[in-house]
Design an enzyme around this catalytic site. Structure first.
Site: not given
Length: 842
Positions: A330, A591, A595, A659, A684, A688
């Site tokens: 607006d 606001d 709206d 892999n 694994n 990580d």
């Protein structure tokens, strides 16, 4: 209690009896009684909050199907007297779960603290005094005080009201607000006609009220609809991307696991080992930390944005913020200062008029609807003595009429004063009053009024109309009485653009975000502002033109329009939807009472902490300051968060796929499994560790310059390209182990484990950036985690614990060979990265 009341149709029960049934009074409940009822009825929520205690978060780390299969298989191996492997598998799964829990709990707690700042609250009478409480703490028997913009916290019975109008479109589908008043209605009155009742999920448009809450949560009318339809918030663009990525991984994983298991069984290997090997491969291929990594990334982004006075209510909206390429706002308060000043009050000739000012002041002083800057500006412009006047009645402002009328008495004279949008006031007039007191037909003045309107609007001023008429002896009026009035003159307001706003708009433009102004102001005022913001020739579309435009045509038009002017509130949502259908990620900032629907429709709904409840409730992001500079920061943070999420996806999928592809190939060529299931899981887990530090990694400036979205095709290409490159160097390692070192099964597994973990860890430093890896400094946590994992992996085979995993010490010559292979791998990946990003757009 509330159920029996509703069954007896509470709108048919006198107020005194209803209060007695609910064991309360018009002064509300005591705090102690309210606490008991909260335990009895539960929180005032349509959907129970997802549990976020530590135990729930911890257990959620182990609910993935692959993890459950792995735990089951480990348990099976335990009963088959292979306790060592079973314990190792359980330990690795547990450590992985603890890591995910640690990250996710921190993210959850951070988000909780941020959301508490912008809770939607209700004003409730407790111990006889007004108190603001979170809506979820409202209970049956509470007495709530209502004002314009407030959300109705539960189904209720009106005890008192004053010019109370409520938007019930969510329940009844009625476009116009419903007038509400105290009273008793007949049994069987249909919902849309229950003028003495209020419903959860609706909101106050104007006026004030006091109501008894008779039902909360799922016992409300809206709660019953929610249960029947299982209403869910619309899926965000980012969430759609994650879901599509998940489906893609499922397809790859399922195909690979079935094929490898079948081949290994066909080659005569033990079924349990083959099954465990296949499941371990699936776990290795799946980026199981993705949910935790996304949560951590988003919570980091939310915390950084909170420092910039931005509170994120829905975490996925951070990513949408980064993907946003259209921002709708607006004019008033967003692009302008939001402090409207009355410039002058003039008659129909354009000359200053004390009478117009007096009548406008009467209208602004006596109105009791929602707080608005127009009336504040009139009241602060002057201070007039109104002792001789008294208010008799009010016809509140609504967004269809766009005008407000007050019935005033001065002695025995009663008259109605109307103020509002110029065209809407003119519609109610038949005549105009000249400076000398003559009253002439309005038609004779239209050309002059239109010219004055254009001249004023061209200068960026906003012009409202003021009209009046004698009310005779009447003291009550309705909307139907707003006719055959006399135009007195005009109110001229100005609202300057915010300081530095043109530069902020320019910054958004450089970030690839185009601004679209959506305003109820006339096209000339809107065009003037657009020019001040650096757009000398804006493309415009008015509300009247919108009404004549089909939805299909609007989708084609909306992307090219810069300013939507003279827009009605219900047209905002239509504009947002058209822009989304045009392929845009749309942000909307609002606001006001009108709206809410547009905020829900947008990909990113943005409001401010001082907004009305209904707007704040509908928003994804709430600004603690109404400043677009904060939005620029938000867009950059969103893109940085998205970039770090994609880094994890690229690293995890490419390294894991490489892999697993290598392992699958080796398992077909070797007389033994290339790695044991426990070794695959350990690998694994090791890879990580550095990836968990992605959330804190630095982001290159070019990654936040343009909006970016999920591109599954590009991710698949990246995974295959870099996965195959990784496999080439894995097979070089195989060759070195088998033909240079003539290693047996244990040496082969140890050597490949070390090469695989070190290469998958170091490649993070290459593919985390599109620049040459030495020209983009990684985050401190990411660099430290990478180096620690490399050091641990190289030394692990020499530790006593390594024998439990089936490893043995490596000869020094192999370490040198591996170092050479990894160096060649990193150089190749760097070259491939440059070629890939030149050809593929993400």
């Amino acid at each position: 209690m509330s159920t029996s009341t509703k069954e007896s149709e509470f709108w048919n029960v006198p107020a005194a009896e209803l209060l007695e049934r609910h064991r309360t009074t018009a002064e509300g409940l005591t705090t102690a009684d309210a606490e008991v009822r909260l335990k009895e009825h539960g929180p005032n929520l349509l959907k129970a909050k997802a549990r976020s205690d530590s135990l729930t978060i911890f257990l959620s780390q182990f609910k993935g199907p692959l993890i459950l299969i792995l735990i089951f298989a480990a348990g099976l191996s335990f009963f088959l007297h292979d306790a060592t492997d079973a314990i190792i598998i359980f330990a690795i799964v547990l450590i992985s779960g603890i890591l995910g829990f640690w990250q996710e709990r921190g993210a959850t707690n951070a988000v909780k603290r941020l959301l508490a700042i912008v809770q939607v609250k209700a004003t409730v009478l407790r111990d006889g005094k007004p108190e603001e409480l979170p809506v979820e703490e409202v209970v049956p028997g509470d007495v709530v005080l209502l004002d314009a913009g407030d959300s109705i916290p539960g189904d209720g019975f009106i005890l008192e009201s004053r010019d109370l109008f409520v938007d019930e479109a969510t329940l009844t589908g009625e476009t116009y607000p419903a007038e509400k008043a105290a009273g008793v209605l007949p049994v069987g009155t249909e919902l849309a006609r229950r003028t003495n009742a209020l419903w959860k999920g609706t909101h106050v448009v104007s006026g004030t009220g006091k109501a008894l809450v008779v039902a909360t949560g799922r016992e409300t009318e809206f709660g019953k609809i929610f249960e029947r339809l299982k209403l869910r918030p619309p899926e965000a663009e980012f969430e759609r991307g994650v879901r599509r990525f998940g489906y893609f991984l499922m397809e790859v994983t399922f195909t690979l696991v079935i094929a490898i298991f079948a081949v290994n069984v066909f080659l005569g290997r033990p079924v349990l080992n083959s099954f465990l090997f296949s499941v371990a491969l699936a776990v290795g291929l799946t980026p199981q930390l993705l949910p935790a990594i996304i949560s951590v990334n988003l919570s980091h982004g939310a915390r950084r944005m909170a420092k910039a006075r931005v509170i994120v209510k829905r975490l996925a909206s951070i990513e949408n913020f980064g993907s946003m390429n259209v921002f709708c706002a607006d004019k008033t308060g967003t692009l302008t200062e939001g402090v409207v000043h009355l410039h002058s009050a003039v008659d129909v000739d354009g000359s200053p008029s004390d009478k117009v000012l007096l009548y406008a002041y009467l209208n602004a002083t006596y109105e009791t609807g929602y707080v608005n800057p127009i009336d504040d500006a009139i009241r602060s412009y002057c201070c007039l003595d109104l002792a001789a006047y008294s208010k008799l009645d009010e016809i509140p402002y609504d967004f269809a009429r766009r005008r407000l009328s007050i019935v005033v008495a001065k002695g025995d004279e009663h008259f109605i004063v109307t103020k509002g949008a110029l065209q809407n006031v003119l519609e109610a007039c038949l005549s105009a009053e000249m400076a000398d007191g003559r009253v002439v037909p309005l038609a004779t003045m239209r050309e002059k009024i239109d010219r004055l309107f254009r001249e004023t609007s061209d200068q960026g001023y906003r012009m409202l109309g003021v009209a009046a008429k004698n009310a005779g002896t009447a003291s009550r009026m309705s909307k139907d009485d707003e006719r055959e009035m006399t135009l007195l003159g005009f109110l001229i307001f100005h609202d300057r653009p915010k300081e530095g706003i043109a530069e902020v708009i320019s910054q958004l433009d450089r970030l690839g975000v185009s601004l679209k102004i959506i305003t109820g102001d006339n096209r000339l005022v809107a065009a003037n502002l657009s020019k001040q913001l650096g757009n000398p020739d804006p493309v415009m579309l008015t509300g009247a033109e919108l009404r004549l435009t089909t939805d299909e045509a609007l989708v084609a038009l909306a992307g090219d329009v810069d300013v939507f002017a003279e827009v009605e509130p219900n047209q905002k949502e239509r504009i947002i939807i058209a822009l989304k259908k045009g392929g845009n990620i749309v942000g909307f900032m609002g606001d006001g009472i009108n709206d809410a629907t547009a905020l829900r429709a947008a990909d990113v709904g943005i409001s401010i902490d001082s907004a009305v409840d209904v707007a704040k409730e509908a928003a994804d992001i709430v600004l603690l300051e109404k400043d677009l500079r904060v939005l620029v920061r938000g867009v950059q943070e969103g893109r940085a968060t998205f970039a770090n999420t994609l880094k994890y996806v690229f690293m995890a999928t490419s390294a894991n796929f490489g892999n697993m592809f290598s392992m699958a190939g080796a398992s077909l060529l070797l007389p033994f499994l290339p790695l044991l299931p426990t070794q695959i899981l350990l690998m694994n887990l090791m890879t990580d560790f550095p990836e968990m530090a992605i959330a804190t990694d630095s982001v290159d400036p070019e990654l936040v310059e343009r909006p970016r979205r999920w591109n599954i095709k590009a991710i698949r290409s990246f995974m295959i390209t870099f996965g195959l490159i990784s496999s080439i160097f894995d097979f070089l390692t195989f060759g070195a182990l088998l033909y240079l070192l003539h290693g047996g099964m244990t040496l082969f597994r140890t050597g490949w484990f070390v090469e695989s973990v070190v290469s998958a860890t170091l490649i993070v430093l290459v593919i985390r950036s599109r620049r040459r890896f030495f020209r983009s400094r990684p985050g401190t946590a990411l660099l430290a985690a990478t180096l620690l994992v490399v050091a641990f992996t190289v030394t692990f085979p020499y530790l006593p614990l390594a024998r439990l995993f089936g490893f043995q010490p490596l000869p020094g010559s192999f370490i040198l060979i591996v170092a050479g292979i990894i160096a060649l791998y990193l150089i190749t990946a760097e070259i491939a990265k440059r070629i890939f990003f030149r050809r593929v757009q993400l």
